[in-house]
Design a protein around this motif. Structure first.
Motif, PDB file in Angstrom:
ATOM      1  N   ALA A   1     -26.317  69.921 -74.443  1.00 16.12           N
ATOM      2  CA  ALA A   1     -25.288  69.606 -75.444  1.00 16.12           C
ATOM      3  C   ALA A   1     -24.962  70.794 -76.335  1.00 16.12           C
ATOM      4  N   TYR A   2     -25.385  71.993 -75.938  1.00 14.13           N
ATOM      5  CA  TYR A   2     -25.096  73.186 -76.735  1.00 14.13           C
ATOM      6  C   TYR A   2     -23.688  73.708 -76.447  1.00 14.13           C
ATOM      7  N   ASN A   3     -22.706  72.849 -76.460  1.00 13.30           N
ATOM      8  CA  ASN A   3     -21.311  73.261 -76.294  1.00 13.30           C
ATOM      9  C   ASN A   3     -20.406  72.246 -76.974  1.00 13.30           C
ATOM     10  N   ALA A   4     -19.145  72.604 -77.115  1.00 12.83           N
ATOM     11  CA  ALA A   4     -18.211  71.782 -77.895  1.00 12.83           C
ATOM     12  C   ALA A   4     -17.718  70.549 -77.163  1.00 12.83           C
ATOM     13  N   ASP A   5     -17.980  70.451 -75.850  1.00 16.40           N
ATOM     14  CA  ASP A   5     -17.403  69.363 -75.061  1.00 16.40           C
ATOM     15  C   ASP A   5     -18.267  68.105 -75.026  1.00 16.40           C
ATOM     16  N   ILE A   6     -19.540  68.214 -75.401  1.00 15.74           N
ATOM     17  CA  ILE A   6     -20.436  67.057 -75.384  1.00 15.74           C
ATOM     18  C   ILE A   6     -20.378  66.379 -76.749  1.00 15.74           C
ATOM     19  N   LEU A   7     -19.862  65.176 -76.767  1.00 15.03           N
ATOM     20  CA  LEU A   7     -19.708  64.419 -78.019  1.00 15.03           C
ATOM     21  C   LEU A   7     -20.434  63.085 -77.893  1.00 15.03           C
ATOM     22  N   ASP A   8     -21.760  63.155 -77.874  1.00 14.81           N
ATOM     23  CA  ASP A   8     -22.544  61.930 -77.725  1.00 14.81           C
ATOM     24  C   ASP A   8     -23.652  61.809 -78.771  1.00 14.81           C
ATOM     25  N   GLY A   9     -23.548  62.587 -79.857  1.00  8.81           N
ATOM     26  CA  GLY A   9     -24.479  62.422 -80.962  1.00  8.81           C
ATOM     27  C   GLY A   9     -24.110  61.204 -81.790  1.00  8.81           C
ATOM     28  N   TYR A  10     -25.063  60.687 -82.560  1.00 10.50           N
ATOM     29  CA  TYR A  10     -24.773  59.476 -83.315  1.00 10.50           C
ATOM     30  C   TYR A  10     -25.642  59.375 -84.569  1.00 10.50           C
ATOM     31  N   ILE A  11     -25.262  58.453 -85.451  1.00  9.16           N
ATOM     32  CA  ILE A  11     -25.989  58.171 -86.685  1.00  9.16           C
ATOM     33  C   ILE A  11     -26.504  56.741 -86.629  1.00  9.16           C
ATOM     34  N   VAL A  12     -27.773  56.567 -86.965  1.00 12.47           N
ATOM     35  CA  VAL A  12     -28.408  55.259 -87.019  1.00 12.47           C
ATOM     36  C   VAL A  12     -28.704  54.920 -88.480  1.00 12.47           C
ATOM     37  N   LEU A  13     -28.424  53.687 -88.868  1.00 14.92           N
ATOM     38  CA  LEU A  13     -28.801  53.195 -90.189  1.00 14.92           C
ATOM     39  C   LEU A  13     -29.947  52.199 -90.026  1.00 14.92           C
ATOM     40  N   TRP A  14     -31.049  52.493 -90.711  1.00 15.44           N
ATOM     41  CA  TRP A  14     -32.204  51.598 -90.718  1.00 15.44           C
ATOM     42  C   TRP A  14     -32.305  50.956 -92.090  1.00 15.44           C
ATOM     43  N   GLU A  15     -32.397  49.632 -92.133  1.00  4.42           N
ATOM     44  CA  GLU A  15     -32.490  48.917 -93.401  1.00  4.42           C
ATOM     45  C   GLU A  15     -33.320  47.661 -93.223  1.00  4.42           C
ATOM     46  N   LYS A  16     -34.404  47.569 -93.982  1.00  6.86           N
ATOM     47  CA  LYS A  16     -35.267  46.389 -93.980  1.00  6.86           C
ATOM     48  C   LYS A  16     -35.728  46.013 -92.577  1.00  6.86           C
ATOM     49  N   GLY A  17     -36.092  47.039 -91.805  1.00  5.97           N
ATOM     50  CA  GLY A  17     -36.637  46.813 -90.479  1.00  5.97           C
ATOM     51  C   GLY A  17     -35.626  46.612 -89.377  1.00  5.97           C
ATOM     52  N   THR A  18     -34.349  46.662 -89.718  1.00  4.27           N
ATOM     53  CA  THR A  18     -33.289  46.485 -88.723  1.00  4.27           C
ATOM     54  C   THR A  18     -32.487  47.784 -88.617  1.00  4.27           C
ATOM     55  N   ALA A  19     -32.180  48.186 -87.377  1.00  2.00           N
ATOM     56  CA  ALA A  19     -31.456  49.429 -87.163  1.00  2.00           C
ATOM     57  C   ALA A  19     -30.206  49.191 -86.330  1.00  2.00           C
ATOM     58  N   ARG A  20     -29.170  49.961 -86.622  1.00  4.12           N
ATOM     59  CA  ARG A  20     -27.944  49.883 -85.827  1.00  4.12           C
ATOM     60  C   ARG A  20     -27.246  51.237 -85.849  1.00  4.12           C
ATOM     61  N   ILE A  21     -26.469  51.499 -84.808  1.00  8.34           N
ATOM     62  CA  ILE A  21     -25.668  52.725 -84.743  1.00  8.34           C
ATOM     63  C   ILE A  21     -24.407  52.507 -85.571  1.00  8.34           C
ATOM     64  N   VAL A  22     -24.167  53.413 -86.534  1.00  9.37           N
ATOM     65  CA  VAL A  22     -23.015  53.255 -87.426  1.00  9.37           C
ATOM     66  C   VAL A  22     -21.949  54.334 -87.202  1.00  9.37           C
ATOM     67  N   ALA A  23     -22.262  55.363 -86.436  1.00 10.97           N
ATOM     68  CA  ALA A  23     -21.277  56.385 -86.057  1.00 10.97           C
ATOM     69  C   ALA A  23     -21.695  56.970 -84.726  1.00 10.97           C
ATOM     70  N   ASP A  24     -20.719  57.251 -83.878  1.00 13.12           N
ATOM     71  CA  ASP A  24     -21.016  57.740 -82.526  1.00 13.12           C
ATOM     72  C   ASP A  24     -19.951  58.762 -82.135  1.00 13.12           C
ATOM     73  N   GLY A  25     -20.196  59.444 -81.007  1.00 16.23           N
ATOM     74  CA  GLY A  25     -19.215  60.394 -80.491  1.00 16.23           C
ATOM     75  C   GLY A  25     -19.176  61.702 -81.257  1.00 16.23           C
ATOM     76  N   LEU A  26     -20.332  62.164 -81.738  1.00 15.51           N
ATOM     77  CA  LEU A  26     -20.397  63.365 -82.562  1.00 15.51           C
ATOM     78  C   LEU A  26     -20.932  64.544 -81.762  1.00 15.51           C
ATOM     79  N   GLY A  27     -20.569  65.747 -82.222  1.00 17.94           N
ATOM     80  CA  GLY A  27     -20.893  66.967 -81.503  1.00 17.94           C
ATOM     81  C   GLY A  27     -22.185  67.612 -81.945  1.00 17.94           C
ATOM     82  N   TYR A  28     -23.291  67.097 -81.479  1.00 23.11           N
ATOM     83  CA  TYR A  28     -24.652  67.531 -81.788  1.00 23.11           C
ATOM     84  C   TYR A  28     -24.957  67.303 -83.272  1.00 23.11           C
ATOM     85  N   THR A  29     -25.276  66.059 -83.581  1.00 24.14           N
ATOM     86  CA  THR A  29     -25.511  65.613 -84.954  1.00 24.14           C
ATOM     87  C   THR A  29     -26.747  66.275 -85.534  1.00 24.14           C
TER      88      THR A  29
END
Length: 323
Positions: free
Chosen positions: A135-163
């Motif tokens: 993923a060391y290039n500009a074309d791979i956009l599969d990084g993401y952000i996870v939010l963890w709260e009170k033992g529950t986690a979910r993906i809140v942003a996706d399609g990022l360029g090496y987060t």
């Protein structure tokens, strides 16, 4: 703002091992990532403690990267090694996984973890590629952000360029995300329940710039580091970057830049020695009693460079928390 001269930078501590991420507190001392154990804690009296993995781990499996301190006194470690996940260390010294997957997706490589004032964790996962160097290039956009709260986690942003590192603005209204190999800083409006709005490009960077770490100052300006060129920028509220410091090796930057454009940037090339006096500046953190001591986390140095900043940093959520 006047640029920081090289002779204005001093060094703190010694015997460090990949101090990529640094946390400063008002009275609990300084914490930094320490490979391959987890976290090195330097108390106000200078005493040291190592917290993290005590078991034998195969090479490449556990690489402490981003770290955080939670409001209940746990240390949190983002593991960018193949084992992945976010790990926790309690006050008794027990180190165990906190979160290893979300929606069946293995959290490799977990890059950074941010604890906010509400007890939530914002976790950046750089890519879904194995190994991550794909993923060391500009074309791979599969990084993401996870939010963890009170033992529950979910993906809140996706399609990022090496987060890479992510930070909440001083008012908590936006989450800023450094996308290293897309060479941009994105931001998302934060809803009351942690849901993120559409991605906005806050700033697009250029030649030799690969944003890694970031932090806000008290005036709301965003400071970032570029790991290849050893640059530090202070970005205005309207997204205009101003160069604050540079210690680039022009030959190395040109080599890495060419490989990046041609899609052949490798881990060996990325982690080769870089810079004239400083080796791979990766993050910036404000500390000291007045939050004007700017520490620089690095990937390869055994001390922490620091300088006196012209403006104070914003107090992080963990500023008055203890361990």
């Amino acid at each position: 703002m006047k640029p920081i001269a090289r002779d204005e930078i001093s060094f703190a501590f010694d015997g460090l091992s990949r101090p990529e991420c640094v946390l400063c507190t008002a009275s609990a001392g300084v914490f930094m990532s320490h490979d391959p154990i987890g976290v090195l804690h330097i108390a106000p009296d200078g005493s040291r403690g190592l917290h993290g993995r005590k078991d034998k781990v195969a090479s490449g499996q556990f690489t402490p990267n981003g770290i955080a301190l939670s409001n209940d006194g746990r240390l949190l470690i983002a593991n960018t090694g193949l084992e992945g996940g976010v790990w926790q260390v309690d006050r008794a010294g027990d180190c165990r996984p906190l979160l290893m997957e979300v929606d069946g997706i293995h959290l490799y490589p977990a890059n950074f973890v941010l604890a906010d004032a509400l007890g939530r964790l914002w976790i950046s996962v750089s890519t879904r590629q194995v190994p991550r160097s794909k993923a060391y290039n500009a074309d791979i956009l599969d990084g993401y952000i996870v939010l963890w709260e009170k033992g529950t986690a979910r993906i809140v942003a996706d399609g990022l360029g090496y987060t890479n590192e992510c930070r909440l603005s001083n008012d908590g209204a936006f989450l800023y995300v450094n996308e290293t190999f897309k060479r941009r800083i994105s931001r998302f409006a934060v809803g009351a329940d942690g849901t993120l709005g559409p991605r906005e490009t806050f700033v697009q960077l250029g030649f030799g710039d690969f944003p890694d770490g970031g932090v806000f100052d008290v005036e709301g300006h965003y400071w970032i580091t570029s790991v290849v060129s050893n640059r530090i920028y202070r970005i205005d509220l309207d997204g205009r970057p101003h160069l604050v410091f540079e210690d680039a090796d022009s030959d190395y930057v040109a080599l890495a830049e060419t490989a990046y454009r041609e899609g052949r940037l490798s881990a060996e090339m990325l982690y080769a020695d870089a810079g004239q006096s400083f080796n791979h500046i990766a993050s910036i953190t404000f500390g000291g009693a007045d939050l004007r001591k700017a520490y620089l986390g690095t990937l390869k140095m055994q001390q922490l460079p620091f300088f006196r900043a012209p403006v104070a940093g914003s107090k992080p959520a963990h500023w008055h928390w203890s361990f």
